[in-house]
Every structure is written in C-alpha cells, then in structure tokens.
Design a protein around this motif. Structure first.
Motif, PDB file in Angstrom:
ATOM      1  N   ARG A  12      92.568  60.223 -34.807  1.00 42.38           N
ATOM      2  CA  ARG A  12      93.240  59.674 -35.990  1.00 42.38           C
ATOM      3  C   ARG A  12      92.802  60.501 -37.192  1.00 42.38           C
ATOM      4  NH1 ARG A  12      93.057  53.337 -36.027  1.00 42.38           N
ATOM      5  NH2 ARG A  12      91.130  53.466 -34.860  1.00 42.38           N
ATOM      6  N   SER A  54      98.317  63.070 -47.181  1.00 41.78           N
ATOM      7  CA  SER A  54      98.272  62.357 -48.452  1.00 41.78           C
ATOM      8  C   SER A  54      98.241  63.308 -49.632  1.00 41.78           C
ATOM      9  CB  SER A  54      97.035  61.450 -48.495  1.00 41.78           C
ATOM     10  OG  SER A  54      95.877  62.236 -48.665  1.00 41.78           O
ATOM     11  N   TYR A  90     101.510  59.778 -47.765  1.00 41.07           N
ATOM     12  CA  TYR A  90     100.994  58.749 -48.670  1.00 41.07           C
ATOM     13  C   TYR A  90     100.558  59.386 -49.968  1.00 41.07           C
ATOM     14  CZ  TYR A  90     101.236  55.833 -44.577  1.00 41.07           C
ATOM     15  OH  TYR A  90     101.706  55.145 -43.502  1.00 41.07           O
ATOM     16  N   SER A 147      98.028  58.557 -51.845  1.00 41.75           N
ATOM     17  CA  SER A 147      96.591  58.749 -52.032  1.00 41.75           C
ATOM     18  C   SER A 147      95.869  58.754 -50.688  1.00 41.75           C
ATOM     19  CB  SER A 147      96.009  57.652 -52.910  1.00 41.75           C
ATOM     20  OG  SER A 147      95.936  56.457 -52.159  1.00 41.75           O
ATOM     21  N   GLN A 148      94.694  59.345 -50.700  1.00 38.10           N
ATOM     22  CA  GLN A 148      93.890  59.431 -49.480  1.00 38.10           C
ATOM     23  C   GLN A 148      93.542  58.029 -48.975  1.00 38.10           C
ATOM     24  OE1 GLN A 148      89.519  60.612 -48.817  1.00 38.10           O
ATOM     25  NE2 GLN A 148      90.531  62.550 -49.279  1.00 38.10           N
ATOM     26  N   GLY A 149      93.215  57.134 -49.925  1.00 32.25           N
ATOM     27  CA  GLY A 149      92.852  55.758 -49.570  1.00 32.25           C
ATOM     28  C   GLY A 149      93.962  55.074 -48.793  1.00 32.25           C
ATOM     29  N   GLU A 150      95.191  55.201 -49.304  1.00 36.22           N
ATOM     30  CA  GLU A 150      96.335  54.567 -48.620  1.00 36.22           C
ATOM     31  C   GLU A 150      96.530  55.166 -47.241  1.00 36.22           C
ATOM     32  OE1 GLU A 150     100.107  54.323 -50.730  1.00 36.22           O
ATOM     33  OE2 GLU A 150      98.940  54.429 -52.599  1.00 36.22           O
ATOM     34  N   ILE A 182      94.280  56.506 -45.296  1.00 36.54           N
ATOM     35  CA  ILE A 182      93.232  56.003 -44.404  1.00 36.54           C
ATOM     36  C   ILE A 182      93.561  54.572 -43.971  1.00 36.54           C
ATOM     37  CG2 ILE A 182      90.794  55.344 -44.274  1.00 36.54           C
ATOM     38  CD1 ILE A 182      90.224  57.716 -46.188  1.00 36.54           C
ATOM     39  N   LYS A 183      93.987  53.787 -44.949  1.00 38.30           N
ATOM     40  CA  LYS A 183      94.301  52.385 -44.654  1.00 38.30           C
ATOM     41  C   LYS A 183      95.408  52.296 -43.593  1.00 38.30           C
ATOM     42  CE  LYS A 183      93.868  49.827 -48.411  1.00 38.30           C
ATOM     43  NZ  LYS A 183      94.448  49.384 -49.706  1.00 38.30           N
ATOM     44  N   SER A 184      96.405  53.207 -43.706  1.00 43.29           N
ATOM     45  CA  SER A 184      97.537  53.149 -42.773  1.00 43.29           C
ATOM     46  C   SER A 184      97.086  53.392 -41.334  1.00 43.29           C
ATOM     47  CB  SER A 184      98.596  54.176 -43.167  1.00 43.29           C
ATOM     48  OG  SER A 184      98.201  55.464 -42.720  1.00 43.29           O
ATOM     49  N   GLN A 237      94.019  52.520 -40.267  1.00 41.30           N
ATOM     50  CA  GLN A 237      93.059  51.485 -39.870  1.00 41.30           C
ATOM     51  C   GLN A 237      93.768  50.284 -39.265  1.00 41.30           C
ATOM     52  OE1 GLN A 237      91.082  51.133 -43.626  1.00 41.30           O
ATOM     53  NE2 GLN A 237      89.268  52.260 -42.926  1.00 41.30           N
ATOM     54  N   SER A 238      94.965  50.000 -39.780  1.00 44.23           N
ATOM     55  CA  SER A 238      95.640  48.790 -39.310  1.00 44.23           C
ATOM     56  C   SER A 238      96.128  48.937 -37.885  1.00 44.23           C
ATOM     57  CB  SER A 238      96.806  48.465 -40.230  1.00 44.23           C
ATOM     58  OG  SER A 238      97.632  49.605 -40.341  1.00 44.23           O
TER      59      SER A 238
END
Lengths: 461, 112
Positions: free
Chosen positions: B42, B78, B100, B102-105, B107-109, B111-112
């Motif tokens: 991932r 991102s 995405y 941002s990097q945060g978004e 990563i979040k995508s 994780q789910s």
C-alpha cells in the motif's frame, strides 16, 4: 680497485637489463609472438620464438659479469621467459640452444649449468601449460628466483670438485637469484603490458563491432518504422492535407495515419506512445495495427477507440499506453466526428472569427484501463479553417533557457498562417520549434498533421 | 529527482521531488521495484515537489499500480501541481490511480 669493479659490474648489469627490456619489446611487437599468444601455436611461430629465446639465452651466457670468483649470467632467463610466455616447446627449445652453447664453453660447471638452462625452459613451459596462458608477473618472478636457487643447489650436488663448487655457489647464489628474478620481472612486465593492451584493444573492437551491428539494426528498424507511416498523403477534394513525423532518436513512438472509409469519409489518426526510442517504437507498431484494424471494421470514432483500448490494455503489462486522437472527416460536409484518448487536443483555427477550438479529451489514453468508456463529438471544419493535430514534442521542446515552446507559440504560428498551404504551415511549425530550441537536442518525437479546408474561392477554381 | 521514503503504519509514503522525465523515470522504476521486493503493497506517492512528468513517467506509475493490485495492494498519489494534474487528467490516469489533494487524505484512503 674494488669500487671500479663494482661500478663496472653495475654498469654491465644495467646494460644487460636494458638488453632484456629491449628484447621483450621486440618480441612483443613481432607477429610471431602476437599470433602465438592469440592462440596460433603453429610450428613456424614456435620455431621463430624458440630461436629468439635461444639467442637471448646465448646472450645471457656471453654477458657473464665477473664478480669475486664467480661469473654471473642471465643464461636461464631466455628459456624461462620463453617457456612462461610461449609454452613448453619454445621454453625447452630455447633451453637446449642455450645449453649447447654453454656446454661448448666448458668448465667444471658446464654440465650442471647446461642442465639447469634446459630445466628452466621446460619448467617455465610447464607452468604455462598448467595455467593455459602466461601466468603473470609475480608467479614468474617467484619461479625465476626458485629456479636459480635450485640451479645453485644442483651445482653443489653434482659439480666436482665440491670444494670449488661451494666457493662458486657461495659467491653467486645471492646475486644470480637477484639478477635473474629482476630480469624476469622486467621482461614479464613488458609482456604483461602488451597482453593487457591487446586485451583492451580486443574488447574495444568487440564493442565497436557490437555498436556497428546495433546501429545497423536500429537504422533498419527506422526504415521499417517509416514504412508504417502513410507513404502518400491522400488527396481529398476541398481539403489540403499535410503530415510529418520526426523521431527524436532513430525510432520513436509517434505516428499518424489516414484510414479511408466508404463514401468520401477519411479517418485521421495522430498518436503518441509513452516513452521514447525502441520500446515506444515496438508499442507504436502494435497500437497502429490495432487501431487501423478496428477503424477499417467500422467508423464510429468512440467505438474504434473503445475496441482498440480493450486489445491494447490486454497487451500492456509494462504500463505502456498511447494517447491517440481519431477523427472521421466527411469531405462533402466538412464534418469531423472524433474521439480523443488522452491526446493533446488538436486545435481548429476558425477563419471566420480568428478563434481556436480545441478538440478535448473524450476518454483515457489507450492501454491504461480495460473497460474505459469513450464519447465522441462532432464539429464542422468550415472553408478556410485549419485543424492542427500534434504531439507533445512540439509543446515540450525547450530553448537553451529551459523554457518550453508551449501552446501559445503554436497558436500564434497557426493564427498567422491564413495564406499558407498545409504543407507550408507544417514547415512553419517545425521550423518554429527548431529555431526555438536552437542547438538543443530534440528531446521528444515531433509529429503533426494539418488539415485545411479550402476557402470557397479555392474550391471553385 | 529525489525520493524520500517513510512508513505510516504499514503504508509506504514516497515523497518525490524534481522532474520525472525519460532519464529519472528509470530511477523511479527501480526504486518502486525495490518496494515490491520489500513487500510494501500500500503506497502513497506524494508529488508535491514534482513540476514535470513525462509520458514515460506516467508509464512507471501505471505499471506499479498494476503490480500492487496483483498483490492485493494499492497505489494513490497526492498533492499534484497544476501542470502534473493537467497531464494526469488529460491522459485519463485518475480513472486508474486515485488522486488526492493532500498526503494525509491519500494515507487515510488506504487505511479504510
């Protein structure tokens, strides 16, 4: 007295070393040595070298440097280096020549010295045989030292009277071992340089040949690729067409195509395969064939791209893809039905109001994703309008300042082209890009296809 | 081009800076192959510092995405600069690779 003897002897020693280096130089430049070390161990080569090293052995006897009670010589050197560099036949032969000369000179060590000379050549040759080649400098020098020590021990053991032999050996063992080892060091150093030099040359020749072969292949590939492009620009009543493709390297990934359809319809293709050079060229051949095959089957632009995408996506395991614009031009009405798979939007310059229309993307590049959907649009190319299809090599050409050619410059060339034929406009564009990137290497393939609808006056003519 | 690697949980984040052109896309490809060997499946590629990408560079992304999917993993990107975003969109790459802002978004995508 002692000092002058030492000086004389040192000078003689130095001279003999010069002769050895010279001998080594001459022999390595001879064709016999070159051939033999290249694997041609013919009798002629062996005989010539055998004689040469035999003479060197005789020289080694004559040079005899008198020291306190012993005469130092480099008689064994010729046969040793002969054997070490050319094999047992040369070594043994040279040893025998040296030995015969030594025997004739007589003296109480004649037999042991002659025998040692033969043995030097033979063992040197056997070392060569065991290694299958010249063993290198260090083993040769070690061998020479050991050989001389053995020579001395043999003299002690066999020469009579023993007491006299002991005197001679005591005086000679050190210097003899040293000068023979030194001689062999110098000789093999020259030989080893020669062999290395030749190895480098061989390597270089090999690479050069390989390179020539590759160049020939790639130039053949370039010819084949050129033959994939339409040989002739089709003539379409009421329209003026021109096209060109200039790969950045010998072969490239850009292409254009004209596909004739029934009832005065002409399929127009421009495409750009990801990447450059050979991989792109291979994929170009594949994509061109697939698109052409599909376009000949039917003329609905969106369906042609959808079907082509399915086949190309299935073939593209390496992530290769191709951006491609496909349009079908109706020569009677000027209608263009097109679908655009991720390609730089072709520009249509409207004569009426000097405005540009861009034929935007209607689906992803071919090969990216199986199952992608494509839509199609329709425009009409009115008399006097010019359509320019192009690849990104034009936009991304850079000038020495690192600036890109860009869409703006392309548009301004097109806008100033009203009175030019398609061929002339195409030349203007290519010239514009070339001038812009003056001196810079062409970085990407440059391809363009120009379609001009003749104005009403021209059509009448 | 430079590549900066970090791990957020079991998600590998690669921040690339510079140009991804014909030459550097090879380096990128070997860096990505190395990640496959390390069993990172991932992956977020952050393109915040990338101002140019060639078609050869896009090819590397597509190929890597496919390899990750084969391994039941995923690739998202991102923080695309306007030029890079334009190239991505024109080529239709977002249909294959999630983008995405941002990097945060990103990563979040994953994780789910």
């Amino acid at each position: 007295m002692v000092i002058s003897t030492i000086l004389t002897n040192s000078l003689l020693l130095f001279q003999s070393m010069c002769v050895i280096v010279l001998a080594a130089y001459i022999v390595t430049r001879s064709r016999y040595f070159a051939r033999l070390t290249a694997g041609d161990a013919s009798w002629k080569n062996q005989a010539a070298l055998l004689l040469f090293f035999g003479m060197l052995s005789i020289y080694g006897s004559i040079i005899g440097i008198g020291t306190l009670g012993a005469i130092l010589n480099v008689r064994d050197l010729g046969p040793m280096v002969g054997g070490l560099t050319c094999g047992p036949v040369v070594g043994l032969g040279a040893g025998i020549i040296g030995a015969i000369f030594r025997l004739n000179a007589g003296g109480f060590t004649a037999i042991t010295c002659s025998f040692a000379t033969i043995l030097s050549g033979l063992i040197g040759g056997l070392i060569y045989l065991k290694r299958g080649r010249f063993p290198g400098i260090v083993p040769s020098v070690v061998f020479a030292g050991l050989m001389e020590i053995f020579h001395m021990i043999m003299t002690l053991a066999l020469a009579k009277p023993y007491s006299q032999a002991l005197v001679v050996v005591e005086a000679a063992i050190g210097p003899m071992t040293l000068i023979n080892a030194l001689g062999v060091l110098l000789f093999t150093f020259v030989v080893s340089n020669f062999l290395k030099e030749r190895e480098t040359e061989d390597e270089r020749d090999k690479y050069r040949k390989e390179l020539e072969r590759k160049e020939a292949e790639i130039s053949l590939a370039a010819d084949i690729q050129k033959s994939f492009l339409p040989r002739r620009i089709p003539s379409v009543p009421g329209f003026d067409l021109a096209a060109t493709s200039l790969p950045a390297q010998e072969v490239g990934g850009d292409f254009y195509d004209f596909i004739p359809h029934a009832e005065g319809n002409l399929g127009l293709v421009i495409a750009d395969v990801a990447g450059k050079s050979v991989p792109a060229a291979l994929f170009m051949a594949l994509s061109k064939t697939i698109v052409r095959t599909n376009a000949l089957k039917q003329s609905r632009a969106a369906v042609v791209l959808k079907d082509s995408n399915e086949v190309i996506a299935a073939e593209s395991s390496s992530g290769m893809f191709v951006t491609l614009f496909f349009g079908v031009l109706d020569e009677k009405t000027g209608s263009l039905v097109y679908a655009n798979a991720g390609h730089h939007p072709p520009l249509v310059f409207r004569d009426k109001d000097a405005r540009f229309d861009a034929l935007l993307v209607t689906g992803p590049a071919l090969g990216i994703l199986a199952g992608s959907r494509y839509s199609q649009n329709q425009i009409t190319i009115e008399p006097g309008d010019v359509m320019v299809m192009y690849t990104d090599g034009i936009l991304e050409a850079v000038n020495p300042e690192g600036e890109q050619f860009g869409a703006k410059r392309l548009r301004s060339i097109i806008a100033g082209s009203q009175n030019l034929s398609s061929e002339e406009l195409l030349r203007e564009i290519v010239q514009g890009v070339t001038n812009f990137s003056a001196g810079q290497q062409q970085f990407d393939d440059i391809t363009a296809l120009v379609v001009r609808a003749c104005s009403r006056d021209e059509a009448v003519e | 081009m430079e590549i900066d690697k970090k791990l957020v949980g079991n998600i590998a984040v690669l921040a690339i800076s510079g140009k991804i052109d014909a030459v550097t896309s090879r380096d990128l490809e070997s860096a990505l192959t190395e990640m496959l060997d390390q069993n990172s499946t991932r992956v977020v590629i952050d393109l915040k510092e990338v101002d140019f990408i060639s078609s050869g560079g896009l090819r590397v992304f597509i190929s890597f995405k496919r390899k990750l999917v084969e391994r039941k993993g995923d690739l998202v990107v991102s923080s695309l600069q306007p030029f890079v975003m334009e190239i991505f969109e024109m080529t239709g790459l977002p249909s294959l690779i999630g983008t995405y802002s941002s990097q945060g978004e990103a990563i979040k995508s994953l994780q789910s």
